[in-house]
Design a protein around this motif. Structure first.
Motif, PDB file in Angstrom:
ATOM      1  N   ASN A   1     -15.669  21.772 -27.439  1.00  0.00           N
ATOM      2  CA  ASN A   1     -14.930  22.933 -27.904  1.00  0.00           C
ATOM      3  C   ASN A   1     -14.490  23.741 -26.687  1.00  0.00           C
ATOM      4  OD1 ASN A   1     -15.683  22.124 -30.454  1.00  0.00           O
ATOM      5  ND2 ASN A   1     -17.116  23.790 -30.792  1.00  0.00           N
ATOM      6  N   GLY A   2     -13.250  24.207 -26.699  1.00  0.00           N
ATOM      7  CA  GLY A   2     -12.819  25.031 -25.581  1.00  0.00           C
ATOM      8  C   GLY A   2     -11.323  25.091 -25.430  1.00  0.00           C
ATOM      9  N   SER A   3     -10.922  25.734 -24.353  1.00  0.00           N
ATOM     10  CA  SER A   3      -9.507  25.895 -24.041  1.00  0.00           C
ATOM     11  C   SER A   3      -9.047  24.783 -23.111  1.00  0.00           C
ATOM     12  CB  SER A   3      -9.263  27.252 -23.384  1.00  0.00           C
ATOM     13  OG  SER A   3      -9.488  28.284 -24.322  1.00  0.00           O
ATOM     14  N   TYR A   4      -7.842  24.322 -23.360  1.00  0.00           N
ATOM     15  CA  TYR A   4      -7.221  23.257 -22.584  1.00  0.00           C
ATOM     16  C   TYR A   4      -5.781  23.665 -22.304  1.00  0.00           C
ATOM     17  CZ  TYR A   4     -11.226  20.607 -24.174  1.00  0.00           C
ATOM     18  OH  TYR A   4     -12.512  20.185 -24.424  1.00  0.00           O
ATOM     19  N   ALA A   5      -5.112  22.916 -21.431  1.00  0.00           N
ATOM     20  CA  ALA A   5      -3.710  23.188 -21.134  1.00  0.00           C
ATOM     21  C   ALA A   5      -2.920  21.885 -21.156  1.00  0.00           C
ATOM     22  CB  ALA A   5      -3.568  23.857 -19.775  1.00  0.00           C
ATOM     23  N   ILE A   6      -1.742  21.949 -21.749  1.00  0.00           N
ATOM     24  CA  ILE A   6      -0.799  20.837 -21.741  1.00  0.00           C
ATOM     25  C   ILE A   6       0.227  21.139 -20.660  1.00  0.00           C
ATOM     26  CG2 ILE A   6       1.003  19.622 -23.015  1.00  0.00           C
ATOM     27  CD1 ILE A   6      -0.519  20.432 -25.574  1.00  0.00           C
ATOM     28  N   GLY A   7       0.420  20.210 -19.734  1.00  0.00           N
ATOM     29  CA  GLY A   7       1.425  20.367 -18.690  1.00  0.00           C
ATOM     30  C   GLY A   7       2.580  19.409 -18.935  1.00  0.00           C
ATOM     31  N   VAL A   8       3.794  19.895 -18.707  1.00  0.00           N
ATOM     32  CA  VAL A   8       5.003  19.079 -18.863  1.00  0.00           C
ATOM     33  C   VAL A   8       5.807  19.194 -17.576  1.00  0.00           C
ATOM     34  CG1 VAL A   8       7.110  18.681 -20.196  1.00  0.00           C
ATOM     35  CG2 VAL A   8       5.080  19.625 -21.321  1.00  0.00           C
ATOM     36  N   ARG A   9       6.174  18.033 -17.015  1.00  0.00           N
ATOM     37  CA  ARG A   9       7.004  18.018 -15.812  1.00  0.00           C
ATOM     38  C   ARG A   9       7.921  16.804 -15.849  1.00  0.00           C
ATOM     39  NH1 ARG A   9       5.720  14.008 -12.288  1.00  0.00           N
ATOM     40  NH2 ARG A   9       3.607  13.156 -12.359  1.00  0.00           N
ATOM     41  N   ASP A  10       8.889  16.791 -14.943  1.00  0.00           N
ATOM     42  CA  ASP A  10       9.754  15.625 -14.789  1.00  0.00           C
ATOM     43  C   ASP A  10       9.047  14.589 -13.925  1.00  0.00           C
ATOM     44  OD1 ASP A  10      12.703  14.607 -15.103  1.00  0.00           O
ATOM     45  OD2 ASP A  10      12.107  14.202 -13.025  1.00  0.00           O
ATOM     46  N   LYS A  11       9.185  13.320 -14.283  1.00  0.00           N
ATOM     47  CA  LYS A  11       8.519  12.217 -13.570  1.00  0.00           C
ATOM     48  C   LYS A  11       8.838  12.246 -12.069  1.00  0.00           C
ATOM     49  CE  LYS A  11       9.463   7.645 -13.122  1.00  0.00           C
ATOM     50  NZ  LYS A  11      10.187   6.498 -13.581  1.00  0.00           N
TER      51      LYS A  11
ATOM     52  N   ASP B   1      -8.439  20.544 -18.417  1.00  0.00           N
ATOM     53  CA  ASP B   1      -9.328  21.642 -18.791  1.00  0.00           C
ATOM     54  C   ASP B   1      -8.935  22.845 -17.927  1.00  0.00           C
ATOM     55  OD1 ASP B   1     -10.520  21.280 -16.267  1.00  0.00           O
ATOM     56  OD2 ASP B   1     -12.280  20.272 -17.102  1.00  0.00           O
ATOM     57  N   LEU B   2      -9.582  23.970 -18.143  1.00  0.00           N
ATOM     58  CA  LEU B   2      -9.173  25.179 -17.428  1.00  0.00           C
ATOM     59  C   LEU B   2      -9.626  25.190 -15.971  1.00  0.00           C
ATOM     60  CD1 LEU B   2      -9.360  27.965 -20.131  1.00  0.00           C
ATOM     61  CD2 LEU B   2      -7.461  26.495 -19.464  1.00  0.00           C
ATOM     62  N   ASP B   3     -10.407  24.184 -15.555  1.00  0.00           N
ATOM     63  CA  ASP B   3     -10.751  24.018 -14.140  1.00  0.00           C
ATOM     64  C   ASP B   3      -9.726  23.148 -13.427  1.00  0.00           C
ATOM     65  OD1 ASP B   3     -13.104  25.562 -14.235  1.00  0.00           O
ATOM     66  OD2 ASP B   3     -14.256  23.850 -14.988  1.00  0.00           O
ATOM     67  N   GLY B   4      -8.720  22.665 -14.160  1.00  0.00           N
ATOM     68  CA  GLY B   4      -7.654  21.863 -13.580  1.00  0.00           C
ATOM     69  C   GLY B   4      -7.907  20.369 -13.583  1.00  0.00           C
ATOM     70  N   ARG B   5      -9.036  19.913 -14.135  1.00  0.00           N
ATOM     71  CA  ARG B   5      -9.308  18.470 -14.210  1.00  0.00           C
ATOM     72  C   ARG B   5      -8.401  17.840 -15.258  1.00  0.00           C
ATOM     73  NH1 ARG B   5     -14.831  20.368 -13.610  1.00  0.00           N
ATOM     74  NH2 ARG B   5     -14.803  20.697 -15.855  1.00  0.00           N
ATOM     75  N   VAL B   6      -7.658  16.811 -14.860  1.00  0.00           N
ATOM     76  CA  VAL B   6      -6.777  16.105 -15.788  1.00  0.00           C
ATOM     77  C   VAL B   6      -7.628  15.191 -16.655  1.00  0.00           C
ATOM     78  CG1 VAL B   6      -4.886  14.460 -15.991  1.00  0.00           C
ATOM     79  CG2 VAL B   6      -4.790  16.261 -14.260  1.00  0.00           C
ATOM     80  N   LEU B   7      -7.518  15.370 -17.982  1.00  0.00           N
ATOM     81  CA  LEU B   7      -8.303  14.609 -18.947  1.00  0.00           C
ATOM     82  C   LEU B   7      -7.494  13.512 -19.626  1.00  0.00           C
ATOM     83  CD1 LEU B   7     -10.094  17.677 -20.544  1.00  0.00           C
ATOM     84  CD2 LEU B   7     -10.944  16.199 -18.713  1.00  0.00           C
ATOM     85  N   ALA B   8      -6.176  13.650 -19.630  1.00  0.00           N
ATOM     86  CA  ALA B   8      -5.290  12.650 -20.233  1.00  0.00           C
ATOM     87  C   ALA B   8      -3.909  12.810 -19.604  1.00  0.00           C
ATOM     88  CB  ALA B   8      -5.206  12.848 -21.744  1.00  0.00           C
ATOM     89  N   GLU B   9      -3.190  11.701 -19.494  1.00  0.00           N
ATOM     90  CA  GLU B   9      -1.843  11.721 -18.928  1.00  0.00           C
ATOM     91  C   GLU B   9      -1.001  10.661 -19.608  1.00  0.00           C
ATOM     92  OE1 GLU B   9       0.313  11.819 -14.548  1.00  0.00           O
ATOM     93  OE2 GLU B   9      -1.810  11.385 -14.678  1.00  0.00           O
ATOM     94  N   GLY B  10       0.266  10.960 -19.821  1.00  0.00           N
ATOM     95  CA  GLY B  10       1.145  10.010 -20.465  1.00  0.00           C
ATOM     96  C   GLY B  10       2.598  10.392 -20.267  1.00  0.00           C
ATOM     97  N   THR B  11       3.493   9.529 -20.764  1.00  0.00           N
ATOM     98  CA  THR B  11       4.929   9.809 -20.692  1.00  0.00           C
ATOM     99  C   THR B  11       5.496   9.864 -22.104  1.00  0.00           C
ATOM    100  OG1 THR B  11       5.436   7.465 -20.507  1.00  0.00           O
ATOM    101  CG2 THR B  11       5.197   8.663 -18.452  1.00  0.00           C
ATOM    102  N   GLY B  12       6.223  10.889 -22.392  1.00  0.00           N
ATOM    103  CA  GLY B  12       6.877  11.000 -23.694  1.00  0.00           C
ATOM    104  C   GLY B  12       5.991  11.474 -24.818  1.00  0.00           C
TER     105      GLY B  12
END
Length: 75
Positions: free
Chosen positions: A62-72, A42-53
């Motif tokens: 309802n609201g704004s969210y962010a998808i983060g992509v990084r190398d393992k 969420d926009l407060d930085g709380r991770v709501l889901a995490e996965g690989t691939g």
């Protein structure tokens, strides 16, 4: 990009199953050495889901969210 970078992409989604979100990284298919880790926060930085691939997500509100992509390994 530099080693250790995390790229974020902001989006808006609706709750109650109206808009489920699916994300997939196709790094290996295009010859990249990226070993992807995906997060949805969420926009407060709380991770709501995490996965690989690939990752599926049903927004809790309802609201704004962010998808983060990084190398393992933060390469």
């Amino acid at each position: 990009d530099r080693a250790g970078d995390v790229d974020y992409f902001q989006f808006f989604a609706r709750a109650n199953g109206i808009e489920d979100v699916g994300v997939q990284v196709v790094a290996a298919e295009i010859g990249s050495k990226l070993d992807p880790v995906l997060v949805i926060a969420d926009l407060d930085g709380r991770v709501l889901a995490e996965g690989t691939g690939s990752l599926g997500f049903r927004p809790p509100a309802n609201g704004s969210y962010a998808i983060g992509v990084r190398d393992k390994d933060y390469r």
